[in-house]
Design an enzyme around this catalytic site. Sequence first.
Site, PDB file in Angstrom:
ATOM      1  N   ARG A 123       0.807  -1.227   0.000  1.00 49.24           N
ATOM      2  CA  ARG A 123       0.000   0.000   0.000  1.00 49.24           C
ATOM      3  C   ARG A 123       0.844   1.282   0.000  1.00 49.24           C
ATOM      4  O   ARG A 123       0.359   2.345   0.391  1.00 49.24           O
ATOM      5  CB  ARG A 123      -0.995   0.012   1.166  1.00 49.24           C
ATOM      6  CG  ARG A 123      -1.996  -1.136   1.096  1.00 49.24           C
ATOM      7  CD  ARG A 123      -3.092  -0.963   2.135  1.00 49.24           C
ATOM      8  NE  ARG A 123      -4.072  -2.024   2.015  1.00 49.24           N
ATOM      9  CZ  ARG A 123      -4.028  -3.183   2.666  1.00 49.24           C
ATOM     10  NH1 ARG A 123      -3.019  -3.402   3.509  1.00 49.24           N
ATOM     11  NH2 ARG A 123      -4.958  -4.096   2.508  1.00 49.24           N
ATOM     12  N   GLU A 187       7.873  19.529 -23.719  1.00 48.79           N
ATOM     13  CA  GLU A 187       7.309  19.750 -22.391  1.00 48.79           C
ATOM     14  C   GLU A 187       7.801  21.056 -21.783  1.00 48.79           C
ATOM     15  O   GLU A 187       7.088  21.689 -20.996  1.00 48.79           O
ATOM     16  CB  GLU A 187       7.649  18.570 -21.467  1.00 48.79           C
ATOM     17  CG  GLU A 187       6.846  17.299 -21.743  1.00 48.79           C
ATOM     18  CD  GLU A 187       5.391  17.405 -21.275  1.00 48.79           C
ATOM     19  OE1 GLU A 187       5.034  18.425 -20.639  1.00 48.79           O
ATOM     20  OE2 GLU A 187       4.630  16.474 -21.542  1.00 48.79           O
ATOM     21  N   LYS A 229       6.142  24.167 -12.421  1.00 48.94           N
ATOM     22  CA  LYS A 229       5.357  22.968 -12.129  1.00 48.94           C
ATOM     23  C   LYS A 229       5.284  22.696 -10.636  1.00 48.94           C
ATOM     24  O   LYS A 229       4.227  22.310 -10.117  1.00 48.94           O
ATOM     25  CB  LYS A 229       5.940  21.747 -12.848  1.00 48.94           C
ATOM     26  CG  LYS A 229       5.113  20.486 -12.591  1.00 48.94           C
ATOM     27  CD  LYS A 229       5.468  19.317 -13.458  1.00 48.94           C
ATOM     28  CE  LYS A 229       4.498  18.159 -13.202  1.00 48.94           C
ATOM     29  NZ  LYS A 229       4.769  16.976 -14.040  1.00 48.94           N
ATOM     30  N   GLU A 239      -4.864  17.292  -8.895  1.00 49.90           N
ATOM     31  CA  GLU A 239      -5.475  17.762 -10.143  1.00 49.90           C
ATOM     32  C   GLU A 239      -6.985  17.960 -10.035  1.00 49.90           C
ATOM     33  O   GLU A 239      -7.764  17.475 -10.844  1.00 49.90           O
ATOM     34  CB  GLU A 239      -5.149  16.788 -11.288  1.00 49.90           C
ATOM     35  CG  GLU A 239      -5.287  17.400 -12.673  1.00 49.90           C
ATOM     36  CD  GLU A 239      -4.744  16.500 -13.768  1.00 49.90           C
ATOM     37  OE1 GLU A 239      -5.537  16.029 -14.583  1.00 49.90           O
ATOM     38  OE2 GLU A 239      -3.508  16.270 -13.804  1.00 49.90           O
ATOM     39  N   ARG A 243      -4.001  22.215 -11.687  1.00 49.99           N
ATOM     40  CA  ARG A 243      -3.002  21.299 -12.216  1.00 49.99           C
ATOM     41  C   ARG A 243      -3.413  20.711 -13.568  1.00 49.99           C
ATOM     42  O   ARG A 243      -2.557  20.309 -14.358  1.00 49.99           O
ATOM     43  CB  ARG A 243      -2.717  20.173 -11.212  1.00 49.99           C
ATOM     44  CG  ARG A 243      -1.563  19.284 -11.666  1.00 49.99           C
ATOM     45  CD  ARG A 243      -1.101  18.298 -10.617  1.00 49.99           C
ATOM     46  NE  ARG A 243      -0.048  17.460 -11.160  1.00 49.99           N
ATOM     47  CZ  ARG A 243       0.585  16.501 -10.502  1.00 49.99           C
ATOM     48  NH1 ARG A 243       0.285  16.273  -9.232  1.00 49.99           N
ATOM     49  NH2 ARG A 243       1.525  15.784 -11.082  1.00 49.99           N
ATOM     50  N   ASN A 247      -1.880  19.786 -18.641  1.00 53.60           N
ATOM     51  CA  ASN A 247      -2.199  18.829 -19.705  1.00 53.60           C
ATOM     52  C   ASN A 247      -2.455  19.504 -21.057  1.00 53.60           C
ATOM     53  O   ASN A 247      -3.014  18.879 -21.962  1.00 53.60           O
ATOM     54  CB  ASN A 247      -3.428  17.995 -19.313  1.00 53.60           C
ATOM     55  CG  ASN A 247      -3.138  17.074 -18.146  1.00 53.60           C
ATOM     56  OD1 ASN A 247      -2.305  16.183 -18.232  1.00 53.60           O
ATOM     57  ND2 ASN A 247      -3.814  17.309 -17.037  1.00 53.60           N
ATOM     58  N   HIS A 250      -2.275  17.467 -24.243  1.00 54.12           N
ATOM     59  CA  HIS A 250      -2.212  16.045 -23.913  1.00 54.12           C
ATOM     60  C   HIS A 250      -3.430  15.255 -24.381  1.00 54.12           C
ATOM     61  O   HIS A 250      -3.310  14.074 -24.696  1.00 54.12           O
ATOM     62  CB  HIS A 250      -2.005  15.857 -22.405  1.00 54.12           C
ATOM     63  CG  HIS A 250      -0.597  16.071 -21.971  1.00 54.12           C
ATOM     64  ND1 HIS A 250       0.060  17.269 -22.166  1.00 54.12           N
ATOM     65  CD2 HIS A 250       0.299  15.255 -21.358  1.00 54.12           C
ATOM     66  CE1 HIS A 250       1.297  17.162 -21.691  1.00 54.12           C
ATOM     67  NE2 HIS A 250       1.464  15.954 -21.193  1.00 54.12           N
ATOM     68  N   HIS A 254      -2.290  12.293 -26.446  1.00 56.58           N
ATOM     69  CA  HIS A 254      -2.483  10.910 -26.011  1.00 56.58           C
ATOM     70  C   HIS A 254      -3.298  10.123 -27.025  1.00 56.58           C
ATOM     71  O   HIS A 254      -3.034   8.932 -27.260  1.00 56.58           O
ATOM     72  CB  HIS A 254      -3.173  10.874 -24.649  1.00 56.58           C
ATOM     73  CG  HIS A 254      -2.273  11.207 -23.499  1.00 56.58           C
ATOM     74  ND1 HIS A 254      -2.747  11.358 -22.215  1.00 56.58           N
ATOM     75  CD2 HIS A 254      -0.949  11.417 -23.432  1.00 56.58           C
ATOM     76  CE1 HIS A 254      -1.738  11.637 -21.409  1.00 56.58           C
ATOM     77  NE2 HIS A 254      -0.631  11.685 -22.135  1.00 56.58           N
ATOM     78  N   HIS A 267       6.109  10.579 -26.868  1.00 57.59           N
ATOM     79  CA  HIS A 267       5.174  11.361 -26.057  1.00 57.59           C
ATOM     80  C   HIS A 267       5.339  12.865 -26.300  1.00 57.59           C
ATOM     81  O   HIS A 267       4.358  13.587 -26.507  1.00 57.59           O
ATOM     82  CB  HIS A 267       5.352  11.052 -24.577  1.00 57.59           C
ATOM     83  CG  HIS A 267       4.531  11.922 -23.677  1.00 57.59           C
ATOM     84  ND1 HIS A 267       3.147  11.879 -23.670  1.00 57.59           N
ATOM     85  CD2 HIS A 267       4.885  12.883 -22.782  1.00 57.59           C
ATOM     86  CE1 HIS A 267       2.686  12.766 -22.799  1.00 57.59           C
ATOM     87  NE2 HIS A 267       3.721  13.382 -22.255  1.00 57.59           N
TER      88      HIS A 267
END
Length: 366
Positions: A123, A187, A229, A239, A243, A247, A250, A254, A267
Amino acid sequence: MNPPSPTTIDVALGARSYPVWIGRGLLGDSARWRAMLRGRHVLVASNTTVAPLYLERVARGLDGLQWSSFLLDDGEAHKSFANVERALAALAGLGATRDACVIALGGGVVGDLAGFSAACWMRGIDFIQMPTTLLAMVDSSVGGKTGVNLPAGKNLVGAFHQPRAVVADIDTLATLPDREYRAGLAEVIKGAAIGDEPFFAWLEAHAGALAARDETAVVEAIARKLRYKAGVVARDETEQGERALLNLGHTFGHALETAGRYTTLLHGEGVAVGMLLAARLSERLGMAGAADTARLQRLLETTGLPAAVPAGFDPEQLLALMRLDKKNTAGTLRLILWRGIGRAEIVGGVAGEEVLAVLREAIASA
């Protein structure tokens, strides 16, 4: 002669705050990062490209501990549940206890999968990011996003799990292929495009130095992107709001990566094309003017990044993949668009027909 002291950026998350070190010779500076290890068990996750270059350097800092390595094949296609199971089996074989640590030595694929495996083992155990690509240094290594891909889409399964430290040794960029290096610049550009127009202007002025991998320019670009960031992550770790702006590009990107089976575009290349598509959609919706889109396209092209959708993509398939994006709510498209450079915002309820029109036009002109 010892390398200069690294640039240090703190990600402020209270008791879970952590340092980001940027500089030369950091993988071999075990006195710095070994202090972050709390137990005696360490699993070093890497890939078959990076490990032959840098694993021994890290291993020298693990003397006296119980450690082993776990290697992925190189590439986005290997960020899978099957490899998470392999990583967890490696932790079991090591006898890793709850004070164990996973070290992610590699690019974004290694970091995402290693971090997710660390989040799952008992965990949640510690992990340290040692990014070896520019893209991982400026983006995925900071902020605690971990995860794996599914055939249905990228990063659909994951967890927020912050690292104990980020060790960004820029010496590793010397062995980074040009295409991978340029993908990392996407990025950097994205961060400026979202919320820092002066940084965008700085990138325009220093594009040549960055393309030539000038060390001073590279360290400055990494640090400026990560300061931005780190501030966003500190204000919105999981997010829920701001935040999501990180993206930009993205959702389009994606979809392009997934449709290309993670072999057509890297990417960062997907993000580059995706940012330009988001800018064109912003134009279409009357949010921004053509001049900002043109500035973005020039900077992408100057740094050697793609600015067009590769041939052979189907716009309807891309839209269907975009509908699976994690930012969407109640079946409606929720995209990151902008009102010009440095002024990105979250826009909900975007009509699929508008997105489809932008995709069709981009693919027709490819």
